[in-house]
Scaffold this motif. Structure first.
Motif, PDB file in Angstrom:
ATOM      1  N   ALA A 176     -33.442   0.961  29.429  1.00 50.13           N
ATOM      2  CA  ALA A 176     -32.061   1.418  29.597  1.00 50.13           C
ATOM      3  C   ALA A 176     -31.121   0.245  29.843  1.00 50.13           C
ATOM      4  O   ALA A 176     -29.994   0.206  29.324  1.00 50.13           O
ATOM      5  CB  ALA A 176     -31.987   2.421  30.746  1.00 50.13           C
ATOM      6  N   GLU A 177     -31.593  -0.701  30.644  1.00 47.50           N
ATOM      7  CA  GLU A 177     -30.760  -1.877  30.906  1.00 47.50           C
ATOM      8  C   GLU A 177     -30.577  -2.690  29.635  1.00 47.50           C
ATOM      9  O   GLU A 177     -29.460  -3.147  29.328  1.00 47.50           O
ATOM     10  CB  GLU A 177     -31.395  -2.730  31.997  1.00 47.50           C
ATOM     11  CG  GLU A 177     -30.547  -3.922  32.403  1.00 47.50           C
ATOM     12  CD  GLU A 177     -31.110  -4.676  33.591  1.00 47.50           C
ATOM     13  OE1 GLU A 177     -30.353  -5.468  34.191  1.00 47.50           O
ATOM     14  OE2 GLU A 177     -32.305  -4.476  33.914  1.00 47.50           O
ATOM     15  N   GLU A 178     -31.647  -2.879  28.872  1.00 46.04           N
ATOM     16  CA  GLU A 178     -31.571  -3.640  27.623  1.00 46.04           C
ATOM     17  C   GLU A 178     -30.610  -2.987  26.622  1.00 46.04           C
ATOM     18  O   GLU A 178     -29.900  -3.675  25.885  1.00 46.04           O
ATOM     19  CB  GLU A 178     -32.958  -3.750  26.990  1.00 46.04           C
ATOM     20  CG  GLU A 178     -33.933  -4.624  27.774  1.00 46.04           C
ATOM     21  CD  GLU A 178     -35.348  -4.497  27.239  1.00 46.04           C
ATOM     22  OE1 GLU A 178     -35.530  -3.810  26.198  1.00 46.04           O
ATOM     23  OE2 GLU A 178     -36.268  -5.074  27.852  1.00 46.04           O
ATOM     24  N   GLN A 179     -30.591  -1.659  26.608  1.00 47.37           N
ATOM     25  CA  GLN A 179     -29.808  -0.933  25.616  1.00 47.37           C
ATOM     26  C   GLN A 179     -28.456  -0.468  26.154  1.00 47.37           C
ATOM     27  O   GLN A 179     -27.782   0.342  25.521  1.00 47.37           O
ATOM     28  CB  GLN A 179     -30.620   0.259  25.101  1.00 47.37           C
ATOM     29  CG  GLN A 179     -31.916  -0.153  24.412  1.00 47.37           C
ATOM     30  CD  GLN A 179     -32.743   1.039  23.973  1.00 47.37           C
ATOM     31  OE1 GLN A 179     -32.234   2.155  23.846  1.00 47.37           O
ATOM     32  NE2 GLN A 179     -34.028   0.828  23.721  1.00 47.37           N
ATOM     33  N   ASN A 180     -28.093  -0.964  27.329  1.00 45.81           N
ATOM     34  CA  ASN A 180     -26.803  -0.630  27.940  1.00 45.81           C
ATOM     35  C   ASN A 180     -26.617   0.881  28.062  1.00 45.81           C
ATOM     36  O   ASN A 180     -25.619   1.443  27.602  1.00 45.81           O
ATOM     37  CB  ASN A 180     -25.650  -1.245  27.131  1.00 45.81           C
ATOM     38  CG  ASN A 180     -24.324  -1.142  27.866  1.00 45.81           C
ATOM     39  OD1 ASN A 180     -24.286  -1.114  29.096  1.00 45.81           O
ATOM     40  ND2 ASN A 180     -23.227  -1.071  27.115  1.00 45.81           N
TER      41      ASN A 180
END
Length: 527
Positions: free
Chosen positions: A106-110
């Protein structure tokens, strides 16, 4: 109840099994292909439903958690011996890894909303783990896959609690951001309602703050939350409860209580005398929901509720009140399908993570102690009681009313309205918010303990923190000898034995710092 019957049942230690989220040995990496999910997932929302369901199993109070809270009686469990070192490590390791994968993706994909949900779930997991064990692998946990950390150090409980608050505040902030994320159908807790997730985060943070309120000044943080309700929304009614609802479409989606064995329901767990004493002293209608009338009473057309104390010997239990048929089992709303296929329900029991009632009891205690200066302690307290009654009234199956026309119903017949108490309930001495501060705090503690039924290890954790109900003891009544291997009620769960094999150096450091690895060493917030 014979000894072999009890030895053959699976020992579920609700606080203990959550250790398995850490993933701290090489063995875990050797078995890191979960057969229940694809090897590669590139959408974090695909992991959401699974991790929510798994924490619901932790929340739905299993036998040992309910014994630790002194809700149920199980004489094999309340021997409090080395069985408490049992664990289901391999299976539950997957859950913690999935949560961390979801957060990372989720963090990687904003995707801030999914990331925030993941942080809440992870915080919930580690709160359960540290409350069970005390010092625990946290900062370096779940890093075997990404950083090849297979022997993580144990963080102190004080440090874990401090960071959990940071993570929950971060989750609240992430969920406050504007973001277009298609979450709804993947979210089996709140259906994609972001505001309710924020309320869950902040209400969980309130739980954590009150848990450590005897060790540090939490007043500024709690007051900050109450003074900024738009920034830190809390649960405001039962619609906000964090509950996992089971479904009746697939067997894998049924409540674990619905699929429980006949033996487990009929002959291994009974109402504790601590519960019986408080229910009967207050004429509390929740007793008929939580527990069933005795088999013998029903056979004779009477609805009698009777309990057994924990920590008595097998021989004494088999004769207590006349034997198993003269003691109360779990409530009939939880009856397994193997006993009554018509009235059993796969959906009545829910995975209770945190409720509005708990929030209100926390605020009542905080106001009574002067931790907060807003609101009225008595109002918070009564709101908590009302919320608990309303919740359990809502869980009564609609078809129970059909039993009223039966000549010999299998249980006491009641409907939702029968669970709501008369106004006089709140005026009786043991319930009314009157007396000294100590008496008021005891009333809050007892009512909160009752409301935490089927909420995993929370009832036990609150007893450890507050001392209520004060009747919980390993010493049986009436001069009966105790079967307990320890001289007081457990204060923590020992670490699983595999930690002494695969993470021995870090294990020894933790034990040297925290104290002996046994059932009586107190965790930081309980010292």
């Amino acid at each position: 109840m014979n000894r072999m019957k009890k030895i053959n049942k699976l020992i579920w230690v609700a606080g203990l099994i959550v250790l398995t989220f850490t993933g701290c040995t090489h063995n875990f990496e050797e078995i890191n292909t979960n057969p229940d999910r694809p090897d590669k997932i590139d959408q974090p929302k695909l992991l959401l439903g699974g991790v929510i369901k798994n924490i619901s199993y932790l929340a739905l109070s299993r036998g040992t958690a309910a014994v630790l809270g002194d809700y149920y009686v199980d004489q094999y469990v309340s021997m409090f011996n080395d069985a408490f070192n049992n664990t289901q490590t391999k299976e539950f390791y997957y859950d913690g890894r999935d949560v961390q994968d979801m957060i990372n993706l989720a963090e990687e994909q904003n995707q801030p909303h999914i990331q925030g949900m993941g942080l809440i779930i992870k915080s919930f997991m580690f709160q359960q783990m540290t409350d069970a064990f005390g010092d625990f692998p946290y900062t370096e946990a779940l890093k075997g896959k990404t950083d090849e950390v297979f022997t993580p150090r144990y963080d102190t409980q004080e440090d874990i609690y401090a960071d959990l608050q940071v993570q929950l505040e971060k989750a609240n902030e992430l969920l406050s951001q504007n973001s277009v994320e298609d979450i709804g159908s993947y979210d089996n807790l709140y259906g994609g309602d972001i505001l309710k997730w924020r309320k869950f985060a902040n209400s969980l943070r309130l739980r954590l703050l009150m848990r450590i309120s005897g060790k540090t000044d939490v007043s500024p943080k709690v007051m900050e939350m109450l003074h900024q309700p738009d920034k830190y929304p809390l649960m405001v009614n039962n619609d906000d409860n964090a509950l996992f609802s089971y479904s009746d479409d697939l067997q894998s989606s049924w409540s674990p209580l619905y699929t429980a064995s006949q033996e487990k329901y009929d002959g291994t767990e009974f109402m504790s005398t601590t519960m019986e004493m408080h229910f009967k002293a207050m004429n509390d209608p929740r007793m008929k929901v939580y527990f069933s009338p005795t088999v013998k009473g029903v056979e004779n057309g009477e609805f009698i509720y009777a309990a057994v104390p924990n920590c008595i010997r097998d021989a004494d239990e088999s004769a207590y009140n006349g034997g198993d048929s003269y003691n109360s089992r779990k409530g009939y709303i939880f009856v397994p399908q193997k006993i009554d296929v018509k009235y059993a329900s796969p959906t009545v029991a829910q995975g209770i993570l945190l409720t509005y009632a708990e929030v209100q009891f926390n605020l009542a205690e905080a106001r009574e102690k002067g931790i907060i200066s807003v609101g009225d302690a008595g109002t918070y307290y009564k709101n908590g009681i009302i919320a608990s009654f309303d919740y359990w009234a809502s869980r009564i199956p609609a078809n129970f009313i059909e039993m009223k026309s039966m000549t010999n119903p299998p249980t006491e017949v009641f409907e939702a309205a029968d669970v709501i108490p008369d106004p006089a309930y709140y005026e009786q001495e043991k319930v009314a918010y009157t007396g000294t501060q100590a008496e008021k705090l005891e009333k809050i503690g007892v009512q909160k303990w009752i409301a935490l039924y089927l909420c995993g290890i929370e009832g036990w954790s609150e007893w450890r923190r507050t001392g209520f109900p004060k009747e919980i003891s390993v010493i049986p009544p009436n001069g009966l000898p105790s079967s307990s291997n320890i001289n007081e009620w457990p204060r923590r769960i020992p670490y699983p034995q595999n930690e002494q094999v695969y993470n021995v150096d870090q294990y020894q450091i933790a034990v040297g710092r925290q104290g002996a690895d046994n059932l009586l060493t107190r965790v930081w917030w309980n010292k």
